[in-house]
Design an enzyme around this catalytic site. Structure first.
Site, PDB file in Angstrom:
ATOM      1  N   SER A   1       7.383  11.380  -8.632  1.00 52.21           N
ATOM      2  CA  SER A   1       6.748  12.160  -7.430  1.00 52.21           C
ATOM      3  C   SER A   1       5.473  11.623  -7.038  1.00 52.21           C
ATOM      4  O   SER A   1       4.956  11.951  -5.823  1.00 52.21           O
ATOM      5  CB  SER A   1       6.780  13.776  -7.347  1.00 52.21           C
ATOM      6  OG  SER A   1       6.074  14.050  -8.586  1.00 52.21           O
TER       7      SER A   1
ATOM      8  N   SER B   1       7.286  11.067 -13.316  1.00 59.46           N
ATOM      9  CA  SER B   1       6.975  11.077 -12.011  1.00 59.46           C
ATOM     10  C   SER B   1       5.302  10.221 -11.910  1.00 59.46           C
ATOM     11  O   SER B   1       4.710   9.794 -10.646  1.00 59.46           O
ATOM     12  CB  SER B   1       6.301  12.301 -11.374  1.00 59.46           C
ATOM     13  OG  SER B   1       7.591  13.100 -11.178  1.00 59.46           O
TER      14      SER B   1
ATOM     15  N   LYS C   1      -3.037  12.746  -5.792  1.00 64.85           N
ATOM     16  CA  LYS C   1      -1.744  13.515  -5.335  1.00 64.85           C
ATOM     17  C   LYS C   1      -1.757  14.933  -4.639  1.00 64.85           C
ATOM     18  O   LYS C   1      -2.696  15.799  -5.019  1.00 64.85           O
ATOM     19  CB  LYS C   1      -0.938  13.507  -6.504  1.00 64.85           C
ATOM     20  CG  LYS C   1       0.500  13.781  -6.376  1.00 64.85           C
ATOM     21  CD  LYS C   1       1.143  13.923  -7.665  1.00 64.85           C
ATOM     22  CE  LYS C   1       2.870  14.035  -7.609  1.00 64.85           C
ATOM     23  NZ  LYS C   1       3.470  14.079  -8.800  1.00 64.85           N
TER      24      LYS C   1
END
Length: 504
Positions: A195, A219, A117
């Protein structure tokens, strides 16, 4: 060159990493003469591909090649991978193959390609956190979790998209001004959640074997649900946040956890022991060993399940999926009862008020720290400060509810519940999240960030409301019983088949 571990070697890693390393060293074999097609390579799990590399059935370079070929094929349509490090990845693959030929093993992830990420610092690779102020930022060292999987032999392919600071996607979820919108690989124009949306999308599309994500309010679990893969938010205090753009410390410290996303539950069990444990930086971390999921007696689990978070009831197909999953356990002899933690909605409401108590100064401080002057439209930077007396009251209220909920949990071992109230939806042109989305989404996952309990998701069905889109089940256990979460996820995966290759 690989960056060194930014910490001392931990005394308590959990039995998993040591056992995996010892087993791997004993399985190095002569190179196989039977080639495996690249399209087949990408469908294996991280655990399977690691074993194949150790057995020399396939080289690390071939596996990296297959992943990049898949990224080239799917990324123009889903926009999941926003930075790549191909030259370094191929160099590390060559090094991994050379070491294996000498009978040397880097660790249980030797040669396994992964993505990270974009909210994590990655040495030598641009790390933006989805914010314009960091569009050219290249860190000098890896975040702790990234350093640990690389030290275990994994090869970083690139970075995956995230909303600004992981918090600013709004109704478009994984979106920012720097890299734009990420889409779901199972449906053109559909949301991939957030996210860790880029992570979920590229892992589901078989462009990487796993990703390292973060979970501040859902997330990891939201993208696992929307993209039909597996993910776990570990117990608060298990995996260091060092090197993440929203890290540790401050009034919101206990909301944030770090964990893996992968196509198969076995991969979560492989990766979690590698990334967990204190790093002499994140002061909230505890050296608590991870139990062995294989030793969990599933037939003796006491289960609570619910379909209503106190604000909104889930759709019929999500309800049916949850009830099916409950049935997978009652068939084993488990006792199950429809129940949920007390004052569930009250805790969610208290957290929401507490999160905005500083008038969103937390967000503005992030912008100033990273030199961002133009926020993404979904980043909420405006608000009114609450009096210090109200701030204190909210702290005390959350603590009191958490204590009450922990006492309630003594009668159960496992909770089966929704991630969100409906299947993934189409990407909207709006940025601000409708009130009903907040009640149905964040209120069903952020609860377990506030409590710090371990929670995971695995694919458990396919939507008819959003045709062909995945549906996932939310599994929660008592603090430090991440092993029960992993065992329950694996059982559900065995019944449903789990991840399926998207048609993209």
């Amino acid at each position: 060159m690989r960056s060194p571990l930014p910490m001392k070697r931990r005394d308590l890693l959990g039995a998993g990493i040591a056992a995996a390393s010892i087993g791997a060293l004993g399985s190095i074999a002569p190179a196989s003469a039977e080639p495996i097609a690249p399209h087949a390579l990408i469908e294996y799990s991280a655990s399977e591909i690691a074993a194949m590399i150790r057995a020399r059935k396939v080289s690390a370079r071939e596996v990296v090649d297959a992943c990049y070929a898949r990224i080239d094929a799917v990324n123009p349509r889903i926009n999941a991978v926003v930075a790549q490090c191909r030259a370094r990845a191929y160099a590390e693959a060559g090094q991994a193959d050379a070491l294996l030929a000498q009978g040397r093993l880097l660790g249980p992830l030797h040669g396994v390609p992964f993505t990270a990420k974009d909210s994590f610092d990655t040495a030598g690779v641009v790390s933006t956190g989805g914010t314009l102020g960091r569009k050219d930022f290249v860190p000098g060292r890896d975040a702790t979790a990234i350093a640990r999987v690389r030290a275990a032999g994994a090869i970083l392919l690139g970075k995956t998209n995230t909303p600004e600071f992981t918090l600013g996607g709004g109704a478009r979820e994984t979106y920012n001004l720097l890299h734009g919108q990420t889409y779901n690989p199972y449906g053109e124009g559909y949301l991939c959640s957030g996210s860790s949306g880029g992570a979920g999308a590229i892992v589901a599309a078989a462009g990487a074997y796993f990703d390292i994500g973060s979970d501040y309010g859902g997330s990891i679990r939201g993208p696992a649900f929307a993209n039909g893969i597996a993910g776990i938010k570990p117990t608060y205090g298990r995996v260091p946040r060092t090197g993440h753009i929203v890290g540790y410390g401050g009034p919101f410290d206990n909301f944030q956890e770090i964990g893996p996303l992968a196509r198969r539950v076995a991969d979560l069990s492989l990766i979690l022991p590698i990334i967990m444990g204190p790093d002499d930086s994140d002061a909230a971390m505890a050296p608590v060993p991870l139990g062995d999921p294989a030793q969990v007696d599933l037939s003796k689990l006491r289960i609570a399940w619910y379909i209503d978070n106190g604000s909104i009831r889930v759709s019929r197909e999500v309800q049916a999926m949850i009830e099916r999953c409950v049935g997978y356990f009652t068939k084993l002899g488990c006792k199950a009862r429809q129940d949920r933690p007390p004052r569930f909605k009250e805790l969610a409401d208290a957290r929401a008020a507490f999160s905005g108590a500083d008038g969103r100064e937390f967000m503005r401080r992030l912008m100033r720290k990273h030199g961002t002057t133009q926020p993404s439209p979904g980043l909420n930077i405006k608000g009114s400060e609450l009096p210090s007396s109200e701030f204190t009251r909210l702290c005390e209220q959350m603590d009191a509810i958490k204590s009450e909920q922990l006492a309630w949990f003594e009668q159960y071992d496992l909770i089966l519940c929704p991630v969100t109230w409906r299947a993934p939806q189409k990407v909207t042109s709006e940025y601000l999240m409708p009130p009903e989305w907040g009640a149905g989404y964040g209120g069903m996952t952020s609860e377990y960030n506030t409590t710090g309990w371990p929670a995971g998701v695995v694919r458990a069905g396919t939507s008819k409301d959003s045709p062909g889109l995945p549906l996932g089940i939310h599994v929660v256990a008592q603090p430090w019983r991440d092993d029960i979460v992993l065992a329950a996820l694996a059982h559900i995966e065995k019944q449903t088949g789990g991840w399926r290759m998207p048609g993209i």
